[in-house]
Design a protein around this motif. Sequence first.
Motif, short mmCIF file in Angstrom:
data_model
loop_
_atom_site.label_atom_id
_atom_site.label_comp_id
_atom_site.label_asym_id
_atom_site.label_seq_id
_atom_site.Cartn_x
_atom_site.Cartn_y
_atom_site.Cartn_z
N ILE A 1 6.00 3.36 -4.66
CA ILE A 1 7.95 3.51 -3.08
C ILE A 1 7.21 4.20 -2.32
CG2 ILE A 1 10.17 4.25 -2.98
CD1 ILE A 1 9.41 3.02 -6.56
N ASN A 2 7.12 4.78 -1.24
CA ASN A 2 7.38 5.90 0.13
C ASN A 2 7.81 6.80 -0.58
OD1 ASN A 2 6.07 7.27 2.01
ND2 ASN A 2 6.42 6.13 3.59
N GLN A 3 8.26 7.67 -1.24
CA GLN A 3 8.69 8.98 -1.18
C GLN A 3 8.16 10.44 -0.06
OE1 GLN A 3 8.66 9.79 -5.13
NE2 GLN A 3 10.25 8.40 -5.92
N GLY A 4 7.80 9.40 1.25
CA GLY A 4 7.78 10.70 1.80
C GLY A 4 8.88 10.66 2.85
N ASN A 5 7.96 11.36 4.13
CA ASN A 5 8.76 10.76 5.38
C ASN A 5 8.24 10.04 7.08
OD1 ASN A 5 7.14 13.01 6.36
ND2 ASN A 5 8.75 14.61 6.97
N SER A 6 7.60 9.70 6.29
CA SER A 6 6.59 8.76 7.57
C SER A 6 5.63 7.59 6.49
CB SER A 6 6.11 9.42 8.26
OG SER A 6 4.66 10.43 6.94
N GLN A 7 5.87 6.57 7.74
CA GLN A 7 5.07 5.69 7.26
C GLN A 7 3.81 5.68 6.84
OE1 GLN A 7 5.54 3.06 10.64
NE2 GLN A 7 7.15 2.70 10.67
N ALA A 8 3.06 5.48 5.87
CA ALA A 8 2.41 5.53 5.12
C ALA A 8 1.63 4.14 4.60
CB ALA A 8 1.92 6.53 3.60
N ARG A 9 0.17 3.98 4.44
CA ARG A 9 -0.75 2.98 3.95
C ARG A 9 -0.93 3.60 2.35
NH1 ARG A 9 -2.68 -0.90 7.54
NH2 ARG A 9 -2.13 -0.61 9.62
N TYR A 10 -0.99 1.27 1.26
CA TYR A 10 -1.73 2.79 0.35
C TYR A 10 -2.03 1.18 0.29
CZ TYR A 10 2.62 5.06 -0.17
OH TYR A 10 3.54 6.83 0.11
N ARG A 11 -3.35 1.60 -1.02
CA ARG A 11 -4.46 0.55 -0.99
C ARG A 11 -4.18 0.67 -2.79
NH1 ARG A 11 -10.81 1.20 0.63
NH2 ARG A 11 -10.02 2.29 -1.84
N VAL A 12 -3.78 -0.16 -3.18
CA VAL A 12 -4.20 -0.57 -4.87
C VAL A 12 -5.03 -1.37 -5.65
CG1 VAL A 12 -2.27 -1.20 -6.90
CG2 VAL A 12 -1.44 -0.89 -4.77
#
Length: 169
Positions: free
Chosen positions: A156-167
């Motif tokens: 869950i992105n709880q920031g204020n901009s788009q972000a990429r995540y690698r799991v």
Amino acid sequence: TGLVPPSSLQVRPPDQVDDAIVTEPVVPEYTIDAGQTLTLVFSISNGGETVADFEVSLEGLNPVWVTITPLNMRLKVNQRASVTVSITPPRAPASRAGPHHFAVKVISPNYPDRMSRRGATLVINPFYEFAISDLSPQQLNISWERRTATASMSVINQGNSQARYRVEG
């Protein structure tokens, strides 16, 4: 997903000056972090020919972010007063990173059809926070016949901009 546009205004509003409702220029661009407060202090002068009431408002930003002191004032001819506008975008996803265009607007019922407007842009810096849900299901059965299993989790992105995540697992 679910990020709202940074401002209800697509571009910085142009300044509109008036010789009866005189406002000191507002600096055109500010940069802050979400959670910080931007404080603008500017002056209003009565350049008209009568004692007049003035009303201050701000267009383009979430009104919950904005405090204007005072909202209304009465000025004699050639009298000047200061106004403080505080803008505090919360440290939350709704305070989207990027430019937020707004305008400080001053009107007077004593000078109908006239106004002073000063356009500006608030740039909110990005911040990055995320949360990860628990695996579901939390227990998996793997055997020699069945060597793989599938589990899922949410990022869950709880920031204020788009972000990429690698799991990785």
